[in-house]
Scaffold this motif. Sequence first.
Motif, short mmCIF file in Angstrom:
data_model
loop_
_atom_site.label_atom_id
_atom_site.label_comp_id
_atom_site.label_asym_id
_atom_site.label_seq_id
_atom_site.Cartn_x
_atom_site.Cartn_y
_atom_site.Cartn_z
N ALA A 168 -27.41 -31.36 -39.58
CA ALA A 168 -27.40 -32.04 -38.11
C ALA A 168 -28.30 -33.15 -38.14
O ALA A 168 -28.14 -34.41 -37.75
CB ALA A 168 -27.92 -31.12 -37.12
N HIS A 169 -29.37 -33.23 -38.91
CA HIS A 169 -30.35 -34.26 -39.06
C HIS A 169 -29.88 -35.52 -39.95
O HIS A 169 -30.27 -36.80 -39.41
CB HIS A 169 -31.76 -33.89 -39.24
N PRO B 182 -45.18 -35.89 -42.09
CA PRO B 182 -46.44 -35.14 -42.34
C PRO B 182 -47.76 -35.83 -42.23
O PRO B 182 -47.91 -37.05 -42.11
CB PRO B 182 -46.57 -35.04 -44.17
N LEU B 183 -48.68 -34.82 -41.40
CA LEU B 183 -50.16 -35.42 -41.09
C LEU B 183 -49.96 -36.29 -39.98
O LEU B 183 -51.20 -36.88 -39.59
CB LEU B 183 -50.90 -36.03 -42.21
N PHE C 8 -35.77 -41.59 -39.01
CA PHE C 8 -37.02 -41.63 -39.91
C PHE C 8 -36.80 -42.32 -41.08
O PHE C 8 -35.53 -42.34 -41.46
CB PHE C 8 -37.42 -39.90 -40.24
N ASP C 9 -37.96 -42.59 -41.74
CA ASP C 9 -37.69 -43.39 -43.05
C ASP C 9 -36.90 -42.79 -44.15
O ASP C 9 -36.30 -43.43 -45.17
CB ASP C 9 -39.24 -43.59 -43.64
N THR D 38 -46.01 -38.80 -34.26
CA THR D 38 -44.75 -38.49 -34.65
C THR D 38 -43.65 -39.63 -33.70
O THR D 38 -44.26 -39.89 -32.59
CB THR D 38 -44.20 -37.17 -34.56
N ALA D 39 -42.64 -39.85 -34.16
CA ALA D 39 -41.57 -40.89 -33.62
C ALA D 39 -41.20 -40.28 -32.32
O ALA D 39 -41.28 -40.90 -31.33
CB ALA D 39 -40.38 -41.18 -34.39
N TRP D 40 -41.14 -38.97 -32.35
CA TRP D 40 -40.26 -38.03 -31.15
C TRP D 40 -41.69 -37.82 -29.99
O TRP D 40 -41.20 -38.07 -28.92
CB TRP D 40 -39.69 -36.74 -31.21
#
Length: 177
Positions: free
Chosen positions: A24-25, A58-59, A105-106, A156-158
């Motif tokens: 899905a992602h 992460p982080l 995301f990247d 985080t982006a979200w």
Amino acid sequence: MEEEKVILVNEADEPIGLMPKMEAHEKALLHRAFSVFVMNDKGETMLQQRAKDKYHSPLLWTNTCCSHQRDGESNIEAGKRRLMEEMGFQTELKELFSFVYKAPFDNGLTEHEFDHVMMGSYNDSPNINPEEVADWKWMRPSDIKKDIAVQPEQYTAWFKIIFERFYDHLMKNPQTK
């Protein structure tokens, strides 16, 4: 172990099927998700820093916890389950609002989620799961807003998307603080 499945939904949050989470992602398909914000009696929000081994972001700092509902699980049940799995405590949750967002995301994955935002209250320290969470802290929402403006790469982006709506909700509904 079978990969966890997410609930694919349409723009009205009506279920249209199940799909493995990674697929899905990868395909950026709209699916149901939730975000939990826990606040203490001082009006501070509990943030978590994602574990260093997470497959994305992460982080980075984010809201108290977030994840995906399982088939047949209510939003509140899912929020409580994940709060215990990640942060090691339980509290009552209430749903505040929901909305759709998309965050690429990247690494080629995309969060395209119908997100149910919930809030709870807690005044103690969490018992974090180190496989999910590297660290945690309390911050005032106004300080979070300022910090995101100064160092957005730390979040985080979200979270940057969801926090704007959460912050607006707090300002318009001061009784929820």
